[in-house]
Design a protein around this motif. Structure first.
Motif, PDB file in Angstrom:
ATOM      1  N   GLY A 262       6.527   1.885   2.982  1.00  0.00           N
ATOM      2  CA  GLY A 262       7.921   1.839   3.264  1.00  0.00           C
ATOM      3  C   GLY A 262       8.851   1.338   2.193  1.00  0.00           C
ATOM      4  N   LYS A 263       8.321   0.895   0.948  1.00  0.00           N
ATOM      5  CA  LYS A 263       9.030   0.080  -0.073  1.00  0.00           C
ATOM      6  C   LYS A 263      10.394   0.883  -0.590  1.00  0.00           C
TER       7      LYS A 263
ATOM      8  N   ARG B  57       7.250   2.126  15.139  1.00  0.00           N
ATOM      9  CA  ARG B  57       6.200   2.786  15.403  1.00  0.00           C
ATOM     10  C   ARG B  57       5.363   2.146  16.483  1.00  0.00           C
TER      11      ARG B  57
ATOM     12  N   LYS C  58       7.932  -0.886   9.858  1.00  0.00           N
ATOM     13  CA  LYS C  58       7.444   0.248  10.841  1.00  0.00           C
ATOM     14  C   LYS C  58       7.390  -0.315  12.200  1.00  0.00           C
TER      15      LYS C  58
ATOM     16  N   ASP D 246       3.067   4.314   0.855  1.00  0.00           N
ATOM     17  CA  ASP D 246       3.822   4.753   2.169  1.00  0.00           C
ATOM     18  C   ASP D 246       4.054   3.800   2.931  1.00  0.00           C
TER      19      ASP D 246
ATOM     20  N   CYS E  96      12.145  -2.323  10.261  1.00  0.00           N
ATOM     21  CA  CYS E  96      12.113  -1.106  10.512  1.00  0.00           C
ATOM     22  C   CYS E  96      13.046  -0.575   9.537  1.00  0.00           C
TER      23      CYS E  96
ATOM     24  N   ALA F  80       7.186  12.847  -2.683  1.00  0.00           N
ATOM     25  CA  ALA F  80       7.603  11.808  -1.870  1.00  0.00           C
ATOM     26  C   ALA F  80       6.701  10.513  -1.980  1.00  0.00           C
ATOM     27  N   ILE F  81       6.247  10.213  -3.094  1.00  0.00           N
ATOM     28  CA  ILE F  81       5.679   8.977  -3.500  1.00  0.00           C
ATOM     29  C   ILE F  81       6.305   8.586  -4.828  1.00  0.00           C
TER      30      ILE F  81
ATOM     31  N   GLY G  80       2.678   2.538  -4.709  1.00  0.00           N
ATOM     32  CA  GLY G  80       1.715   1.962  -3.863  1.00  0.00           C
ATOM     33  C   GLY G  80       0.460   2.778  -4.225  1.00  0.00           C
TER      34      GLY G  80
ATOM     35  N   LEU H 204      13.298   2.552   8.265  1.00  0.00           N
ATOM     36  CA  LEU H 204      13.682   3.695   8.676  1.00  0.00           C
ATOM     37  C   LEU H 204      15.315   3.396   9.354  1.00  0.00           C
TER      38      LEU H 204
ATOM     39  N   HIS I  22       1.010  -1.216   0.036  1.00  0.00           N
ATOM     40  CA  HIS I  22      -0.156  -0.082  -0.022  1.00  0.00           C
ATOM     41  C   HIS I  22       0.944   1.415  -0.058  1.00  0.00           C
TER      42      HIS I  22
HETATM   43  N1  LIG Z   1       8.674   5.102  11.400  1.00  0.00           N
HETATM   44  C1  LIG Z   1       9.032   4.712  10.490  1.00  0.00           C
HETATM   45  N2  LIG Z   1       8.748   5.091   9.202  1.00  0.00           N
HETATM   46  C2  LIG Z   1       9.061   4.656   8.154  1.00  0.00           C
HETATM   47  C3  LIG Z   1       9.782   3.331   8.172  1.00  0.00           C
HETATM   48  N3  LIG Z   1       9.821   3.085   6.719  1.00  0.00           N
HETATM   49  C4  LIG Z   1       9.620   3.968   5.975  1.00  0.00           C
HETATM   50  N4  LIG Z   1       9.124   5.040   6.853  1.00  0.00           N
HETATM   51  C5  LIG Z   1       8.557   6.209   6.553  1.00  0.00           C
HETATM   52  O1  LIG Z   1       7.496   6.301   5.620  1.00  0.00           O
HETATM   53  C6  LIG Z   1       7.317   7.185   4.545  1.00  0.00           C
HETATM   54  C7  LIG Z   1       7.204   6.428   3.199  1.00  0.00           C
HETATM   55  O2  LIG Z   1       8.175   5.715   3.005  1.00  0.00           O
HETATM   56  P1  LIG Z   1       8.552   5.313   1.468  1.00  0.00           P
HETATM   57  O3  LIG Z   1       9.521   4.270   1.431  1.00  0.00           O
HETATM   58  O4  LIG Z   1       8.595   6.305   0.418  1.00  0.00           O
HETATM   59  O5  LIG Z   1       7.071   4.494   1.000  1.00  0.00           O
HETATM   60  P2  LIG Z   1       6.724   3.660  -0.356  1.00  0.00           P
HETATM   61  O6  LIG Z   1       6.122   2.363   0.260  1.00  0.00           O
HETATM   62  O7  LIG Z   1       7.773   3.769  -1.278  1.00  0.00           O
HETATM   63  O8  LIG Z   1       5.529   4.737  -0.892  1.00  0.00           O
HETATM   64  P3  LIG Z   1       5.002   4.720  -2.215  1.00  0.00           P
HETATM   65  O9  LIG Z   1       6.156   4.330  -3.356  1.00  0.00           O
HETATM   66  O10 LIG Z   1       4.430   6.216  -2.587  1.00  0.00           O
HETATM   67  O11 LIG Z   1       3.869   3.721  -2.386  1.00  0.00           O
HETATM   68  C8  LIG Z   1       8.374   7.786   4.629  1.00  0.00           C
HETATM   69  O12 LIG Z   1       8.410   9.080   5.181  1.00  0.00           O
HETATM   70  C9  LIG Z   1       9.528   7.118   5.334  1.00  0.00           C
HETATM   71  O13 LIG Z   1      10.523   7.635   5.946  1.00  0.00           O
HETATM   72  C10 LIG Z   1      10.026   2.504   9.277  1.00  0.00           C
HETATM   73  O14 LIG Z   1      10.146   1.311   9.161  1.00  0.00           O
HETATM   74  N5  LIG Z   1       9.450   3.229  10.365  1.00  0.00           N
END
Ligand SMILES: Nc1nc2c(ncn2[C@@H]2O[C@H](COP(=O)(O)OP(=O)(O)OP(=O)(O)O)[C@@H](O)[C@H]2O)c(=O)[nH]1
Ligand SMILES: [Mg+2]
Length: 1049
Positions: free
Chosen positions: A48-49, A165, A162, A46, A243, A86-87, A110, A245, A44
């Motif tokens: 974190g992919k 969180r 995540k 955001d 996680c 940021a997507i 996503g 991040l 989905h």
């Molecule tokens: N707290 C936390 N935040 C995270 C983690 N992984 C990613 N994020 C945050 O989540 C947000 C989205 O991360 P992305 O990696 O851009 O997500 P994505 O799934 O690629 O999103 P799309 O490609 O747009 O679908 C960013 O602000 C990251 O910093 C995690 O493990 N923990």
């Protein structure tokens, strides 16, 4: 940033299966397909992919990304628009080298608007890392990507991301966190098992039907094995807790290894015990069930005790101001971590945390070890994906075709085996074309000036995977479109081209590394196909091969706008730009409307915005005007459940019809209309493609394979029978929901009536397959001295509703005075009735939008030419009238159908989005206000357990959806998010012609002069104005009254 990446070094070290351009001496190097993995990351929006991809790239991307930047740079989001929003908006691939393994990783978007990119990513991969945010849980796109992975037969692994969180934001205890993780895994398993049972049930169905017909073959039993076991099980090693991040992640396996020696148990036993209701009895040093533990209330499962608790300790002791650093030291010591004291002394607690965690549980190693262990290599994968990629075709062999079939079978076999020998037929699939600025191509190529075509500075590359043989630069291949049929001679002209592959590249995100050749099982970018492929295609070294089955897309592009250049002189540039855009974006649709506008269809607002920006800045480079979205509507009549029976009664044998006569008076047309049961309408709408094939006369065999190609999960049944059954069910469904128990006998009557009606389907409309039905006239009535145009239940016949012989009975009886000629004329006029019906259903009376869910009976009676005039005249009259008369009948039928609709309480039908919203509790009020302004209907609202978020599901009319997401963000300070998916069509209950009449109505609505028009009327007027149709508007009706009102205010 773009520059930096392109300059990055490509020492992704040794490439197992590639021969580098400048190093042809390596060409005989043996490659081992066992060491290749092709995977994608799906989730989905955001979840974190891209952040996860960053860590994998930093560790194993050969130095293109510095570890310090991992998680911050979002390397794979190299488009400016992606960084700004940021997507992720497209899928792109990168090659990683992990130990001796060579891994192609595809990051996918996503956001719903870009879901087509998920399809293109899934097609090229063998495994999928499915991410789920541990706080947000399973979302709408999680369902969608799991389904995509299932359809494409990918092997999925689950990553619960995540997890931090849960500790820092939700402040859950380890036990609460465990329950939450347990629930998410359970939910994801539930989704996958639903797909499995869908398939299972259809298998059982088809087996039972075979048994019933008495020839149960042995082989029919083999696919009945209902896997009860959950797909995702931490103890099996295909679930990781992570996680992204902070750069850490672990599987149960990692801890089992570690504790094995400490606890003196085998690591295999521990791996089983570290997930689920298993407890550790410290006294006996035994692993026991809940019963075996003395103080059961306080006991925590081993996963909590041995894994989550130390994790929580590290987080708490580093991040919290009063955290006890001694605890941290203890953990470091007990897990034998060596962390430079310099890093531990860092003032920034976050940095300390990352230093500890990334050494203790390094994310990339955990993930890639799982990939290597749980996901199949190309050889294994292709052997079971083959049934999806190149389904077996049922063909009838004859002498001419046997050579072709033998070779096509050989191709299929070598795809199945992923045969990478140079002698194997070479087959590749291009899942999309994408544009890169020419300046991004490797230096040498720009100098060579071999770069193709346009002056827009863009170059088109194909995103492809090689499924068999070896592909090399300079090779000549056949480009097969999805419609190609190697057994048809004319297909060779229409659906095949030959092309020279100019260069092959290994993809490193945006960077491209030229390679001279690449073997089966690899993903590459190919230059030189832009003239030959629009969106996707199969490449083959032999023309005697079937094309790969088409990809399945989750939604169709529905948001349409008209585009024109600000300066009319730029029209040429715009048209060229649109052509390029159409090629570069797999999902956009560019058409020219009936009124000559250039219409761009996109998946949603974000997608549309990016398309327009691309057009302006890259492809057309002119200034543009974009119209407000063109929303389409449909038209129907009132007729809800309550009066289903009334509806039908009226239809069968009442005298309530609309009559029109042709100008020459020879044909009288009587039309009756009724509303179809909504389930049936929906079914007709959904099945239009299949219906088209059935009506077009495709055989059962062909239909079956077509259905398989379209990716229906249920593969093994006769599509015609299935559709027939669904039609009957739709009618029954309507019944059971609309009529109470009391009326059993009436239900029976209704059913019988429908059964006879289903035998009378003459045509569907508009455009032969729409959700409207034309029934052949009932037999009884006639007008003295004239002949009825009878029609033929063609569609019923095709669908097999008519018993053989039955439908032909009608021609026998004719009125005695009718002469042969008149009968023949009546027969020849059938097509005029059909055309009239098609025209009427394609443009209703309200605002020329297509009709929806209506059934018509058209009785057209023709009378003989007046016998008074003399013989010569007749023949002249006939000759001259003949051409005109057909037109007159057609127009009369059309007008009568439209008039009949107007007479039976017409209603406007609008498209609705299904909308999923997530809002923190404090913004619920603002969110509901926004929803109310948008005429939304809330269908479900629930608190997400253990989180401050509320999830609300609602239907939002497409008309009201523009700017919806933005408005929502503004009103809730960015805290709410909404995702929209096209859901269904629904009639507006409002009567567009409503004028208050009774006293109560006048009291409520005024007398029609001072109240605003109702919504339906406003929408209709807007469409009519757009189409240049006359709009009735009463500007001032009671001037005096308005004055008094104005004064009051
Ligand atoms: N707290 C936390 N935040 C995270 C983690 N992984 C990613 N994020 C945050 O989540 C947000 C989205 O991360 P992305 O990696 O851009 O997500 P994505 O799934 O690629 O999103 P799309 O490609 O747009 O679908 C960013 O602000 C990251 O910093 C995690 O493990 N923990
Ligand atoms: Mg992303």
């Amino acid at each position: 940033m773009a520059e930096k990446i392109s300059e990055a070094s490509f020492n992704a070290t040794e490439k197992q299966s590639f021969v580098e351009s400048d190093d042809s001496s390596n060409s005989d190097k043996k490659s081992d397909p066992n060491l290749v993995r092709n995977i994608c990351i799906l989730a989905h929006v955001d979840h974190g992919k891209t952040t996860l991809a960053d860590h994998l790239i930093a560790s194993y991307g050969g130095g293109v990304l510095h570890p310090k930047q991992a998680g911050k740079l979002r390397f794979m989001d190299y488009l400016d628009e992606e960084q700004r929003r940021a997507i992720t908006m497209k899928s792109s691939s990168i090659a990683l080298q992990f130990k001796s393994y060579f891994i192609n990783l595809i990051d996918s978007p996503g956001h719903m608007d870009f879901c087509s990119e998920v399809s293109t990513a899934a097609r090229l991969s063998d495994g999928a890392l499915v991410l789920v945010d541990a706080v947000e849980g399973v979302h709408i796109q999680t369902h969608a990507v799991l389904r995509q992975a299932w359809i494409e037969k990918l092997t999925p692994c689950l990553v619960l991301n995540k997890v931090d969180r849960l500790i820092c934001e939700l402040r859950l205890s380890p036990m609460e966190a465990y329950n939450r993780l347990l629930r998410i895994i359970h939910e994801v398993n539930g989704i996958v098992s639903a797909f499995q049972s869908e398939k299972y049930l259809s298998d059982v169905d088809s087996m039972l039907s075979v048994v019933a017909s008495g020839d149960a073959g042995e082989e029919n039993y083999e696919f009945i094995d209902n896997e009860e076991e959950d797909t995702f099980q931490p103890q099996k090693g295909n679930v990781i807790f992570a996680c992204a991040l902070d750069g850490w992640g672990f599987g149960v396996y990692d801890f089992a290894e570690f504790y094995a020696s400490k606890l003196g148990a085998s690591s295999a036993a521990l791996q089983k015990a570290l997930w689920g209701p298993h407890y550790f009895n410290a006294k006996t040093k035994m692993i026991v069930g809940k019963k075996g533990i003395s103080s059961a209330a306080k006991a925590r499962p081993m996963f909590v005790q041995f894994i989550l608790e130390p994790l929580w300790q590290v987080y708490r002791s580093t991040l919290e101001s009063d955290g006890d650093r001694g605890v941290l030291e203890k953990v470091i010591k007990s897990f034998n971590l060596s962390i430079p004291s310099r890093e531990l002394q860092n003032k920034d607690p976050k940095a300390v945390l990352q230093a500890v965690m990334s050494r203790w549980l390094p994310l990339s190693d955990t993930i890639l070890s799982m990939v290597v262990k749980c996901m199949p290599d190309p050889v294994a994968a292709q052997s079971f994906r083959i049934s999806r990629l190149l389904p077996k075709r049922d063909t009838f062999e004859n002498a001419d075709s046997s050579d072709v079939l033998t070779e096509a079978e050989l191709v299929r076999k070598s795809v199945e085996a992923c045969d990478s020998s140079p002698t194997a037929p070479c087959v590749a699939f291009v899942s999309k074309m994408f544009a890169v600025p020419i300046k991004m191509l490797p230096r040498g190529e720009i100098l060579n000036n071999s770069v193709d075509e346009n002056d827009s500075g863009e170059c088109f590359l194909a995103f492809a995977r090689i499924f068999s043989g070896v592909l090399f630069a300079g090779q000549r291949v056949f480009v097969l479109s999805a419609l190609y049929d190697p057994l048809k001679e004319e297909s060779k002209q229409k659906h095949v081209q030959e092309a020279d592959l100019q260069s092959l590249y290994l993809m490193m995100g945006q960077g491209l590394k030229p390679v001279a050749s690449a073997k089966a099982g690899n993903i590459v970018a190919i230059r030189g196909l832009s003239q030959h492929i629009l969106k996707s295609a199969t490449l083959s070294s032999t023309i005697h091969s079937w094309p790969f089955s088409s990809m399945v897309f989750q939604v169709a592009p529905t948001l349409k706008v008209a585009i024109e250049p600000s300066d009319p002189a730029d029209m040429g540039a715009l048209m060229k730009g649109l052509r390029l855009l159409n090629r570069a974006d797999p999902f956009v649709e560019v058409t020219v409307s009936a009124r000559g506008e250039h219409v761009l269809a996109a998946a949603g607002e974000v997608h549309l915005e990016r398309c327009v920006k691309d057009l302006k800045e890259r492809f057309a480079k002119v200034s543009l005007e974009v119209s407000p979205p063109l929303v389409s509507y449909k038209e129907t009549i009132e007729g809800e459940m309550t009066n289903t029976l009334e509806n039908l009664k009226l239809f069968s044998g009442s005298s309530d019809y609309v009559e029109k006569t042709t100008p020459n008076g020879r044909c009288a047309v009587r039309v009756q209309v009724m509303r179809l049961p909504t389930p049936l309408t929906k079914l007709l709408d959904e099945s239009s493609e299949l219906l088209g094939d059935i009506i077009g006369g495709k055989s059962k065999q062909v239909l079956k394979s077509l259905e398989t190609l379209r990716g229906s999960i249920v593969q093994d049944e006769n599509p015609i029978e299935a559709l027939k059954k669904r039609m009957m069910d739709a009618i029954d469904n309507d019944l059971s929901s609309g009529i109470s128990e009391m009326e059993r006998d009436r239900i029976e009557k209704y059913r019988t009536l429908w059964r006879t009606l289903l035998k009378r389907i003459w045509a569907l409309g508009p455009r032969q397959v729409g959700p409207n039905i034309l029934f052949t006239p009932g037999r009884e009535k006639s007008i003295e001295g004239s002949v009825l145009i009878k029609g033929f239940p063609y569609v019923s016949d095709r669908l097999g509703f008519c018993d053989v012989g039955e439908s032909n009975g009608t021609t026998g009886e004719s009125s005695p005075i009718a002469d042969e000629m008149l009968l023949r004329e009546a027969e020849s006029l059938e097509s005029s009735v059909l055309s009239g019906f098609q025209l009427a259903t394609s443009a209703g009376p309200l605002c020329d939008e297509p009709m929806w869910g209506l059934a018509f009976v058209v009785e057209a009676f023709i009378s003989p030419i007046d016998r008074q005039s003399n013989e010569d005249n007749i023949s002249i009259q006939q000759a001259e009238q003949y051409g005109m008369f057909t037109g007159q009948v057609m127009t009369a039928v059309k007008e009568a159908c439209r008039a009949a609709v107007l007479q039976r309480k017409p209603r406007l039908v609008e498209a609705l989005y299904f909308c999923e919203l997530n809002t923190p509790t404090e913004y619920l009020g603002s969110m509901y206000a926004v929803l109310a302004r948008r005429r939304a209907r809330v269908i479900k609202e629930e608190m997400q357990e253990g989180s401050p978020l509320f999830t609300v599901n609602a239907y939002v009319p497409v008309t009201e959806s523009f700017g919806f997401a933005d408005e929502l963000r503004r009103w809730t300070s960015g805290a709410s998010s909404a995702l929209l998916v096209l859901s269904h069509w629904e009639p507006l209950l409002e009567d567009p012609f409503f004028v208050p009449k009774t006293e109560e109505e006048i009291e409520e609505h005024g007398d029609g002069s001072s109240v605003p028009q109702n919504t339906a009327r406003k929408l209709i007027n807007a469409v009519r104005r757009r189409k240049g149709l006359p709009v009735e508007e009463k500007v001032v009706q009671h001037a005096t009254k308005q004055r008094t009102l104005a004064r009051k205010v």
